[in-house]
Scaffold this motif. Structure first.
Motif, mmCIF file in Angstrom:
data_model
loop_
_atom_site.group_PDB
_atom_site.id
_atom_site.type_symbol
_atom_site.label_atom_id
_atom_site.label_comp_id
_atom_site.label_asym_id
_atom_site.label_seq_id
_atom_site.Cartn_x
_atom_site.Cartn_y
_atom_site.Cartn_z
ATOM 1 N N ARG A 1 0.881 -1.079 0.005
ATOM 2 C CA ARG A 1 0.005 0.081 0.046
ATOM 3 C C ARG A 1 0.795 1.082 0.113
ATOM 4 N N ALA A 2 1.815 1.132 0.799
ATOM 5 C CA ALA A 2 3.017 2.460 0.831
ATOM 6 C C ALA A 2 3.540 2.733 -0.741
ATOM 7 N N LEU A 3 3.756 1.622 -1.338
ATOM 8 C CA LEU A 3 4.302 1.716 -2.543
ATOM 9 C C LEU A 3 3.370 2.285 -3.555
ATOM 10 N N ILE A 4 2.251 1.871 -3.668
ATOM 11 C CA ILE A 4 0.979 2.331 -4.301
ATOM 12 C C ILE A 4 0.902 3.669 -4.262
ATOM 13 N N ARG A 5 1.144 4.123 -2.946
ATOM 14 C CA ARG A 5 0.716 5.606 -2.980
ATOM 15 C C ARG A 5 1.869 6.570 -3.251
ATOM 16 N N ALA A 6 3.195 5.797 -2.697
ATOM 17 C CA ALA A 6 4.285 6.770 -3.186
ATOM 18 C C ALA A 6 4.562 6.790 -4.569
ATOM 19 N N LEU A 7 4.254 5.662 -5.450
ATOM 20 C CA LEU A 7 4.698 5.759 -6.779
ATOM 21 C C LEU A 7 3.410 5.906 -7.631
ATOM 22 N N ASP A 8 2.271 6.436 -7.103
ATOM 23 C CA ASP A 8 1.056 6.592 -7.854
ATOM 24 C C ASP A 8 0.659 5.600 -8.716
ATOM 25 N N LEU A 9 0.622 4.230 -8.274
ATOM 26 C CA LEU A 9 0.154 3.182 -8.776
ATOM 27 C C LEU A 9 -1.300 2.691 -8.826
ATOM 28 N N PRO B 1 -5.348 4.054 -6.799
ATOM 29 C CA PRO B 1 -6.056 4.688 -5.831
ATOM 30 C C PRO B 1 -6.200 3.893 -4.398
ATOM 31 N N ASP B 2 -5.754 2.739 -4.330
ATOM 32 C CA ASP B 2 -5.790 1.882 -3.353
ATOM 33 C C ASP B 2 -4.696 1.641 -2.494
ATOM 34 N N GLY B 3 -3.906 2.558 -2.132
ATOM 35 C CA GLY B 3 -2.772 2.583 -1.584
ATOM 36 C C GLY B 3 -2.867 3.055 -0.081
ATOM 37 N N GLN B 4 -1.910 3.337 0.711
ATOM 38 C CA GLN B 4 -1.769 3.678 2.013
ATOM 39 C C GLN B 4 -2.769 4.936 2.214
ATOM 40 N N THR B 5 -3.396 4.888 3.245
ATOM 41 C CA THR B 5 -4.531 5.850 3.734
ATOM 42 C C THR B 5 -3.525 6.714 4.866
ATOM 43 N N ASP B 6 -4.184 7.784 5.050
ATOM 44 C CA ASP B 6 -3.471 8.654 6.025
ATOM 45 C C ASP B 6 -3.926 7.868 7.495
ATOM 46 N N GLU B 7 -4.953 7.144 7.754
ATOM 47 C CA GLU B 7 -5.275 6.469 9.019
ATOM 48 C C GLU B 7 -4.430 5.429 9.189
ATOM 49 N N GLU B 8 -3.783 4.842 8.103
ATOM 50 C CA GLU B 8 -3.006 3.633 8.176
ATOM 51 C C GLU B 8 -1.620 4.210 8.736
ATOM 52 N N ARG B 9 -1.236 5.147 7.786
ATOM 53 C CA ARG B 9 -0.053 5.905 8.020
ATOM 54 C C ARG B 9 0.254 6.182 9.264
ATOM 55 N N SER B 10 -0.768 6.816 10.086
ATOM 56 C CA SER B 10 -0.678 7.209 11.346
ATOM 57 C C SER B 10 -0.672 6.300 12.526
ATOM 58 N N ARG B 11 -0.961 4.916 12.148
ATOM 59 C CA ARG B 11 -1.083 3.701 12.850
ATOM 60 C C ARG B 11 0.324 2.873 12.673
ATOM 61 N N LEU B 12 1.165 3.067 11.846
ATOM 62 C CA LEU B 12 2.422 2.377 11.588
ATOM 63 C C LEU B 12 3.089 1.668 12.576
ATOM 64 N N ASP B 13 3.364 2.607 13.551
ATOM 65 C CA ASP B 13 3.940 2.276 14.855
ATOM 66 C C ASP B 13 3.245 1.233 15.516
ATOM 67 N N THR B 14 2.150 1.141 15.831
ATOM 68 C CA THR B 14 1.157 0.223 16.564
ATOM 69 C C THR B 14 1.029 -1.049 15.490
ATOM 70 N N ILE B 15 0.921 -0.829 14.314
ATOM 71 C CA ILE B 15 1.167 -1.803 13.507
ATOM 72 C C ILE B 15 2.107 -2.933 13.658
ATOM 73 N N ALA B 16 3.272 -2.343 13.556
ATOM 74 C CA ALA B 16 4.822 -2.880 13.554
ATOM 75 C C ALA B 16 4.871 -3.783 15.044
ATOM 76 N N GLU B 17 4.385 -3.059 16.006
ATOM 77 C CA GLU B 17 4.290 -3.622 17.211
ATOM 78 C C GLU B 17 3.491 -4.748 17.410
ATOM 79 N N GLU B 18 2.448 -4.501 16.804
ATOM 80 C CA GLU B 18 1.359 -5.758 17.126
ATOM 81 C C GLU B 18 1.574 -6.866 16.096
ATOM 82 N N ILE B 19 2.123 -6.850 14.797
ATOM 83 C CA ILE B 19 2.390 -7.831 13.872
ATOM 84 C C ILE B 19 3.802 -8.707 14.561
ATOM 85 N N THR B 20 4.818 -7.776 15.181
ATOM 86 C CA THR B 20 5.796 -8.630 15.826
ATOM 87 C C THR B 20 5.283 -9.604 16.941
#
Length: 751
Positions: free
Chosen positions: A581-589, A591-610
């Protein structure tokens, strides 16, 4: 968070340590800079350097949230779970999130008893406590706030003897106490049923009572080992009705504006029994005259982001599971089968959406460029590792042979070039054979074998590594936040432990010597061909840090890479989906890329998936232990060759060479002599004789007890100890307690 102390404005080593102490596990770099009154990039750079130095020295450490604590210390205020009572009836607890072996935490007398109208703390409850370290290294806790009953449940086997009362026997080897069915619960399950229970009533003394939440079936039924492992570790199973409804509404993707890759003979190469196919590969000589001998490699990955809407039911469920789990007799998938095995799977001769990266390498395997593609592909063939390897070696099925010149030889040519760059990079090369438990359709174990590792495996692995590096590089170039796959260098404490061990096998790691993959590889090469090779491999492996997911790039020590992100397995890892999703947004590939909401939660996501990944690894390991114990239960009394892989104050762990299973030889089985655990020598040493059982020693053992329900093996060691000088008491040598025997036949005469 504590208010910073103005006295810390002067930035000294002592001041920095005082700031870490004041932070009580809640200060990261930013908070420490504020506490020390630091401003400006130069001061902050100096802070970063000093923190790295203190961490390398083993004085401080980072917790799972990247906050700093004094090494070996727990935060003064932390969340704990009540796990047991001691012999005096006082409550014992463990940190909810422990990054290392948890010390003993004992609630102060009377804490948690509950006042008028309040319930007392019980097993499974969570609480916020303030900790005070005691002289013996344990902690005393005082209750700040009761957080309520956790989701903690206990998995048990119902036992109904002909005489006496029914008992609930926990399947977890670490749980010492049996339970009693609460009033009215006795008839809910039959003798031998696996049941999930919760503590019904806490009593200060005596056995606890429990209510049966769910009956899971017969403990002797096929697959019980997997059921136990999944429930014991709280692994989410199945899919909610909301997820299944969302899945049924999904329509197959269409090509649209995607780049057409159907003319390229991309192929999948997977294990024989693979049902989902994340990745496909293609290679060809580079036709650019400026890159003679170079290669073009394309790695195409299933485009899961095309189907999973951010924030939707499927997305939430995938995040909750974190990853797929692979057990001996089943797979617990991250995504429903319609996605994992169909729409998202790169199936042979079927058109599929993909995220691809086109990489160009020179003749020495150095990458010249790369480009990401939102593509539309059709897999030319599905091959197994065995098929591909056999074809390269002159055999294999017709399908693989037909692809030999056009597809397989170019893949191997590109791999040969990449192997040169890998050799120059010199990642860590630990020899750790992987064992596979073979299970028949009826759930019975029919064998345990070492997985063969071909060049075909290494080819796919190296291509995936390069694609993962490209993902991290592209997102960094676009200044897009991402989740990295991080593997930090070993701690100073672990290196010192390795150094101490090496002295016992006449090898050396100099004090203060820097830990690098190259230095480890030199050590492993030195051990090769000696009787200590396997043990050195294992000790080196144990000295490594655990890889985690993190939004801060700390590099990947094992692969010897500056940046690395998981991109290649979005069907089975949520981390990869976030990177897509980050690549889709960053490289304009799209409309279904990283959302602002997901971007704001990356720290939490990283901790939880670990956390999810470690949960999955523990469940996989426990399931394997239980299946192997089931396999060996029919061979009680049999003698096996093994190697001592661990020594503790309560006994020695021995790995059986035939199956890779680990069993315990209790210290009470070593004979009448008292035995001491010499931590520095990694040995159990006889108090009078000086004879020893040491780490790495080859031994013959007899299986005394194999318990499939717990996965436990109890062994009797038949080999006599090695001769040694009569010991003198010194630091590091501790008098162990005697571990209790758990039944089984009497030990016979040693050889």
């Amino acid at each position: 968070m504590n208010k910073p102390d103005p006295k810390l404005a002067s930035f000294t080593r002592e001041g920095l340590l005082e700031a870490v102490k004041q932070g009580e596990g809640q200060f990261g770099k930013r908070e420490l800079a504020r506490a020390l009154g630091l401003k400006g990039s130069d001061h902050k750079r100096h802070l970063k350097e000093q923190l790295a130095l203190l961490e390398e020295e083993g004085v401080i450490a980072k917790d799972s949230k990247r906050n700093y604590v004094l090494a070996g210390a727990l935060p003064a205020v932390t969340v704990v779970m009540i796990t047991d009572r001691d012999s005096d009836g006082e409550l014992l607890a463990e940190p909810v999130r422990a990054d290392r072996a948890a010390p003993i935490i004992r609630l102060a007398p009377g804490e948690g008893a509950g006042g008028p109208g309040q319930t007392a703390l019980g097993i499974g409850d969570k609480a916020l406590v303030r900790l005070a370290e005691q002289d013996d290294g344990s902690y005393e806790a005082r209750l700040l706030k009761k957080l309520g009953q956790s989701a903690h449940r206990v998995l048990c086997v119902m036992r109904k003897p002909e005489k006496g009362y029914a008992r609930l026997m926990p399947v977890d080897r670490r749980t010492r106490h049996e339970l009693v069915p609460a009033k009215g619960e006795n008839d809910k399950a039959q003798d031998g049923d696996l049941v999930l229970v919760r503590i019904a009533k806490e009593r200060r003394y005596g056995l606890k009572t429990a209510e049966i939440v769910e009956v899971l079936g017969d403990v002797d039924s096929p697959g019980a080992g997997s059921v136990i492992a999944l429930h014991a570790h709280g692994v989410p199973q199945g899919f909610s009705e909301a997820e299944l409804t969302e899945t049924r509404k999904i329509k197959p993707a269409k090509m649209g504006q995607r780049e057409d890759l159907r003319a390229l003979p991309l192929i999948t190469i997977d294990p024989d029994d693979a049902k989902d196919h994340d990745d496909a590969v293609y290679a060809a000589p580079d036709e650019d005259d400026s890159n003679k001998g170079g290669w073009v490699v394309i790695v195409a990955i299933a485009d899961v982001a095309a189907y999973i809407e951010p924030g939707g039911q499927l997305d939430r469920g995938a995040f909750k599971r974190g990853n797929s789990i692979y057990l001996p007799d089943r797979v617990v998938p991250m995504l429903p089968e319609r996605l994992s095995n169909d729409l998202c799977s790169l199936r042979e001769l079927e058109e599929r959406p993909c995220m691809a990266v086109r990489m160009v390498f020179d003749q020495y395997g150095q990458k010249r460029s790369h480009r990401f593609i939102r593509g539309w592909m059709k897999s030319a063939a599905k091959l197994s590792y065995t098929d591909a390897q056999n074809a390269i070696e002159g055999g294999g099925p017709d399908k693989a042979v037909q692809l030999l010149d056009s597809v397989l030889r170019p893949l191997w040519g590109a791999y040969e070039a990449l192997s040169k760059a890998r050799a120059d990079r010199e990642p860590l090369e630990i020899d750790a054979p992987e064992r596979r438990v073979r299970v028949a359709e009826d759930g019975q174990v029919i064998g345990v074998e070492v997985r063969e590792r071909f060049d075909a495996h290494k080819l796919i692995e190296e291509f995936m590594i390069q694609a993962n590096v490209c993902a991290a590089e592209s997102l960094e170039m676009k200044r897009t936040p991402l989740i990295y796959r991080v593997h930090e260098q070993p701690s100073r404490e672990k290196i010192e432990g390795l150094s101490d061990f090496l002295q016992t096998v006449s090898m050396k790691w100099s004090k203060g010597e820097k830990a690098t993959p190259k230095r480890f590889n030199k050590l492993l090469a030195q051990a090769k061909g000696t009787e200590h090779y396997e043990t050195v491999n294992e000790v080196v492996l144990r000295s490594q840090s655990q890889a985690i997911y993190d939004t801060e790039n700390l590099g990947h020590f094992g692969l010897n890479l500056d940046r690395y992100a998981h991109f290649t397995s979005p069907i089975r890892r949520y981390a990869d989906l976030t990177v897509h999703r980050a690549l889709i947004r960053a490289l304009d590939l799209g409309p279904d890329g990283q959302t602002d909401e997901e971007r704001s939660r990356l720290d939490t996501i990283a901790e939880e998936i670990t956390h999810s990944e470690r949960r999955a690894m523990a469940a996989e390991r426990d399931a394997v232990d239980r299946f192997i114990a089931l396999y060996l239960a029919e061979r009680i009394g049999g003698e096996f060759e093994g190697r001592i892989t661990g020594v503790t104050r309560f006994g020695a762990f021995v790995r059986l060479l035939e199956t890779g299973a680990d069993g315990l030889v209790p210290i009470s089985q070593l004979g009448a002599e008292r035995w001491h655990h010499d931590e520095r020598a990694h040995a159990l040493v006889g108090e009078e004789s000086g004879n020893r059982y040491r780490l790495g020693m080859n031994v013959t053992v007899r299986i005394e007890e194999a318990t499939p329900v717990t996965g436990g093996l109890l062994l009797d060691i038949l080999t006599r100890p090695e001769k040694g000088p009569r010991p003198t008491r010194r630091a590091g040598m501790r008098r162990p307690g005697h571990a209790p025997r758990r039944g089984g036949p009497k030990r016979g005469r040693r050889r």
